[in-house]
Scaffold this motif. Sequence first.
Motif, PDB file in Angstrom:
ATOM      1  N   ALA A 191       0.832  -1.198   0.000  1.00 10.09           N
ATOM      2  CA  ALA A 191       0.000   0.000   0.000  1.00 10.09           C
ATOM      3  C   ALA A 191       0.872   1.254   0.000  1.00 10.09           C
ATOM      4  CB  ALA A 191      -0.924  -0.008   1.214  1.00 10.09           C
ATOM      5  N   VAL A 192       1.866   1.276   0.885  1.00 14.09           N
ATOM      6  CA  VAL A 192       2.692   2.481   1.011  1.00 14.09           C
ATOM      7  C   VAL A 192       3.547   2.660  -0.234  1.00 14.09           C
ATOM      8  CG1 VAL A 192       4.429   3.648   2.413  1.00 14.09           C
ATOM      9  CG2 VAL A 192       2.695   2.212   3.503  1.00 14.09           C
ATOM     10  N   TYR A 193       4.074   1.566  -0.744  1.00 16.49           N
ATOM     11  CA  TYR A 193       4.972   1.650  -1.894  1.00 16.49           C
ATOM     12  C   TYR A 193       4.273   2.206  -3.130  1.00 16.49           C
ATOM     13  CZ  TYR A 193       8.167   0.291  -5.593  1.00 16.49           C
ATOM     14  OH  TYR A 193       8.993   0.313  -6.677  1.00 16.49           O
ATOM     15  N   LEU A 194       3.030   1.782  -3.355  1.00 16.68           N
ATOM     16  CA  LEU A 194       2.360   2.126  -4.599  1.00 16.68           C
ATOM     17  C   LEU A 194       1.639   3.466  -4.571  1.00 16.68           C
ATOM     18  CD1 LEU A 194       0.730  -1.324  -5.483  1.00 16.68           C
ATOM     19  CD2 LEU A 194       2.647  -0.240  -6.670  1.00 16.68           C
ATOM     20  N   SER A 195       1.178   3.880  -3.392  1.00 21.63           N
ATOM     21  CA  SER A 195       0.114   4.880  -3.345  1.00 21.63           C
ATOM     22  C   SER A 195       0.601   6.319  -3.469  1.00 21.63           C
ATOM     23  CB  SER A 195      -0.614   4.733  -2.018  1.00 21.63           C
ATOM     24  OG  SER A 195       0.322   4.912  -0.970  1.00 21.63           O
ATOM     25  N   THR A 196      -0.318   7.156  -3.971  1.00 23.20           N
ATOM     26  CA  THR A 196      -0.186   8.581  -3.724  1.00 23.20           C
ATOM     27  C   THR A 196      -1.144   8.964  -2.601  1.00 23.20           C
ATOM     28  OG1 THR A 196      -1.876   9.107  -5.371  1.00 23.20           O
ATOM     29  CG2 THR A 196       0.402   9.079  -6.119  1.00 23.20           C
ATOM     30  N   LYS A 197      -2.134   8.110  -2.386  1.00 23.49           N
ATOM     31  CA  LYS A 197      -3.073   8.350  -1.291  1.00 23.49           C
ATOM     32  C   LYS A 197      -3.521   6.990  -0.750  1.00 23.49           C
ATOM     33  CE  LYS A 197      -7.469  10.568  -1.364  1.00 23.49           C
ATOM     34  NZ  LYS A 197      -8.152  11.759  -1.919  1.00 23.49           N
ATOM     35  N   ILE A 198      -3.602   6.872   0.578  1.00 24.83           N
ATOM     36  CA  ILE A 198      -4.021   5.611   1.179  1.00 24.83           C
ATOM     37  C   ILE A 198      -5.308   5.832   1.966  1.00 24.83           C
ATOM     38  CG2 ILE A 198      -3.370   3.702   2.709  1.00 24.83           C
ATOM     39  CD1 ILE A 198      -0.468   4.571   2.371  1.00 24.83           C
ATOM     40  N   VAL A 199      -6.279   4.983   1.728  1.00 26.35           N
ATOM     41  CA  VAL A 199      -7.499   4.984   2.531  1.00 26.35           C
ATOM     42  C   VAL A 199      -7.439   3.754   3.426  1.00 26.35           C
ATOM     43  CG1 VAL A 199      -9.994   4.698   2.476  1.00 26.35           C
ATOM     44  CG2 VAL A 199      -8.889   6.243   0.858  1.00 26.35           C
ATOM     45  N   VAL A 200      -7.440   3.948   4.736  1.00 30.64           N
ATOM     46  CA  VAL A 200      -7.362   2.826   5.673  1.00 30.64           C
ATOM     47  C   VAL A 200      -8.771   2.502   6.140  1.00 30.64           C
ATOM     48  CG1 VAL A 200      -6.287   1.955   7.776  1.00 30.64           C
ATOM     49  CG2 VAL A 200      -5.132   3.715   6.428  1.00 30.64           C
ATOM     50  N   MET A 201      -9.100   1.203   6.094  1.00 32.12           N
ATOM     51  CA  MET A 201     -10.462   0.812   6.467  1.00 32.12           C
ATOM     52  C   MET A 201     -10.486  -0.113   7.670  1.00 32.12           C
ATOM     53  SD  MET A 201     -12.379   0.424   2.809  1.00 32.12           S
ATOM     54  CE  MET A 201     -13.919  -0.091   3.543  1.00 32.12           C
ATOM     55  N   SER A 202     -11.606  -0.088   8.384  1.00 29.14           N
ATOM     56  CA  SER A 202     -11.793  -0.931   9.569  1.00 29.14           C
ATOM     57  C   SER A 202     -12.388  -2.264   9.136  1.00 29.14           C
ATOM     58  CB  SER A 202     -12.755  -0.240  10.522  1.00 29.14           C
ATOM     59  OG  SER A 202     -14.061  -0.314   9.991  1.00 29.14           O
ATOM     60  N   PRO A 203     -12.389  -3.260  10.045  1.00 27.21           N
ATOM     61  CA  PRO A 203     -13.059  -4.528   9.704  1.00 27.21           C
ATOM     62  C   PRO A 203     -14.546  -4.307   9.440  1.00 27.21           C
ATOM     63  CG  PRO A 203     -11.735  -4.781  11.689  1.00 27.21           C
ATOM     64  CD  PRO A 203     -11.761  -3.330  11.370  1.00 27.21           C
ATOM     65  N   ARG A 204     -15.175  -5.332   8.919  1.00 27.92           N
ATOM     66  CA  ARG A 204     -16.581  -5.281   8.525  1.00 27.92           C
ATOM     67  C   ARG A 204     -17.495  -4.853   9.666  1.00 27.92           C
ATOM     68  NH1 ARG A 204     -19.507  -8.988   4.783  1.00 27.92           N
ATOM     69  NH2 ARG A 204     -17.617 -10.187   4.623  1.00 27.92           N
ATOM     70  N   PRO A 205     -18.469  -4.026   9.475  1.00 32.50           N
ATOM     71  CA  PRO A 205     -18.708  -3.297   8.229  1.00 32.50           C
ATOM     72  C   PRO A 205     -17.712  -2.166   8.069  1.00 32.50           C
ATOM     73  CG  PRO A 205     -20.354  -2.717   9.876  1.00 32.50           C
ATOM     74  CD  PRO A 205     -19.472  -3.742  10.508  1.00 32.50           C
ATOM     75  N   GLY A 206     -17.107  -2.105   6.880  1.00 30.16           N
ATOM     76  CA  GLY A 206     -15.977  -1.201   6.686  1.00 30.16           C
ATOM     77  C   GLY A 206     -16.332   0.273   6.812  1.00 30.16           C
ATOM     78  N   ARG A 207     -15.421   0.982   7.435  1.00 35.63           N
ATOM     79  CA  ARG A 207     -15.522   2.449   7.416  1.00 35.63           C
ATOM     80  C   ARG A 207     -14.096   2.970   7.304  1.00 35.63           C
ATOM     81  NH1 ARG A 207     -14.094   4.572  12.456  1.00 35.63           N
ATOM     82  NH2 ARG A 207     -13.513   2.793  13.732  1.00 35.63           N
ATOM     83  N   VAL A 208     -13.954   4.233   6.928  1.00 36.88           N
ATOM     84  CA  VAL A 208     -12.619   4.793   6.742  1.00 36.88           C
ATOM     85  C   VAL A 208     -12.090   5.253   8.082  1.00 36.88           C
ATOM     86  CG1 VAL A 208     -11.298   6.616   5.612  1.00 36.88           C
ATOM     87  CG2 VAL A 208     -13.163   5.483   4.397  1.00 36.88           C
ATOM     88  N   THR A 209     -10.910   4.758   8.481  1.00 36.58           N
ATOM     89  CA  THR A 209     -10.340   5.208   9.742  1.00 36.58           C
ATOM     90  C   THR A 209      -9.262   6.269   9.523  1.00 36.58           C
ATOM     91  OG1 THR A 209      -8.748   3.406   9.739  1.00 36.58           O
ATOM     92  CG2 THR A 209     -10.791   3.033  10.941  1.00 36.58           C
ATOM     93  N   ASP A 210      -8.683   6.312   8.331  1.00 35.81           N
ATOM     94  CA  ASP A 210      -7.659   7.315   8.076  1.00 35.81           C
ATOM     95  C   ASP A 210      -7.481   7.491   6.572  1.00 35.81           C
ATOM     96  OD1 ASP A 210      -5.745   9.178   8.512  1.00 35.81           O
ATOM     97  OD2 ASP A 210      -4.246   7.813   9.359  1.00 35.81           O
TER      98      ASP A 210
END
Lengths: 267, 277
Positions: B219-238
């Motif tokens: 994720a870090v290597y490829l991204s210009t932006k990272i969306v971090v998600m929580s376990p199901r049901p998913g939500r954006v944590t960062d």
Amino acid sequence: MTERTAAALRVVNAPWLRPLIFLLLIVVMWDLTIRIFKIPPYQIPAPKDVVITLWQEGPMLLREAWPTTVATIWGFLLSAAFGIPIAMMIAGSRTIESYVYPLLVFSQSIPKIAIAPLFVVWFGFGMLPKVLSAFLLGFFPVVVSAVQGFKSVEPDMMDLARSMEANRWQIFRMVSLPHAMPSIFAGLKVSITLAVVGAVVGEFVGSNYGIGFVLQRSIGNFELPTMFAALVVLALIGVVLFWILDVIERLAIPWHASQRQDVFLAA
Amino acid sequence: MKQTNLKIVSDAQASGSARSARPVIEIKGVSKTYKTQDGEVPSLRPLDFDINEGEFLVVVGPSGCGKSTLLKLIAGLLPPSAGEIRVENRVVTSPHRDVGIVFQSALLLPWRRVLENVMMPVEVKGLPIEEYRRRALDLIKMVGLDGFERKYPWQLSGGMQQRAAICRALVHDPKIVLMDEPFGALDEIVRDHLNEQLLELWARTDKTICFVTHSIPEAVYLSTKIVVMSPRPGRVTDVIESTLPKERPLDIRETEEFLAIAHRVREGLRAGHSYDE
């Protein structure tokens, strides 16, 4: 010397020769069993007598084999012509599946041999009842295998095709149908051997020609060598038809795992 | 599960300054709930974020957090339960032209040769074959599969199959490429190599990429932006804007900067967990 043994080994290891070697072994065992246990020829004829009968009655057997083969092929073709489209519909629609599939399974638990005489009542002693009997036996395996083939496309593969904006027909033509081909052929191979049985059953109950008729007449007259010779001819019909289908499969789905040449060589 | 649920405003949207590009994909209050026989299973809690033109967005989260669902929603393969997704300002209701997808398994059709597999979207969409065949051959060359155009998929290694799948996703020149853990089934050596190649491809084709993974380094290597998600049901944590330069050799993964971002992703994943338990 070594070259000759290598050549001999290659012949012995040829795939077409192996079943023949095995067959020879069975015939030898058959002969030995009769000699050791002194089984009288009216129970099991000696292989030698069967071979002689095959030679002497060959022309008659071949003549009688023809209508049986024709009935088998027609029954098989009908199985494919009806079985594959019905399988498409069952796999394509849950509604059709819930209406048709249980009844289809139910109909298969009826012994076909029991209803074969009915065909004679309805259609007389000609070709039609034999074809129908072959069709009835050959039909079900085609449907079951083809349904399984159509349904086993990976859901992700469907999603991929849909993401390309493929319509139903394109998905069917480019994905489902080719994917189902190996299963369909597996079903067809079972079907063709059962169609032979179906044709013979048809001849048992209402015919005065064909291998089935020869079988019945010879058992009635206690001509066991003739009966065994008829069985050999019948088996040959099945083998040849199966083999033809195998060749067609090879041509139709050369990409399939079972047809890959290097795997074949490694085996 | 209605739209009354709280919206998560990402860092990027809050600061706003980092975005000069225009959004290609807008995700507005999108949630997804699967209806099963046991009742409703929430898969995604309302999500709100944009993906900008030319961005390499990586969604990272634990297995089963609805990452794949998110991609299918963007592709128009599934309807959202609430909210809407806009691609190029058009609301997504069905599969659309501007998307190419790569799944975890290559999903090449075994009866088609490599080139025929790559050309499949062209055939389906009825685009001019000759013109796109040249493009397909260029792509195949770009990922180093030249010489294998006439091979069947089973004659290729897993990594090569996946590269062919990437060509297939790019052949019709879509604006957006969606990638669902495309290298998840490959060994690490091949994976590193393909990651490098993918960045190169991205730099040369300026696609907008939305990439899903559960590997933090990837994720870090490829991204210009990272969306971090929580376990199901998913939500954006960062939501993390990458500060790494566009030029990225593999050993960038040992730099302080890289590790700092990776640390923050890990924190985000942990936050998602404590929220649920």
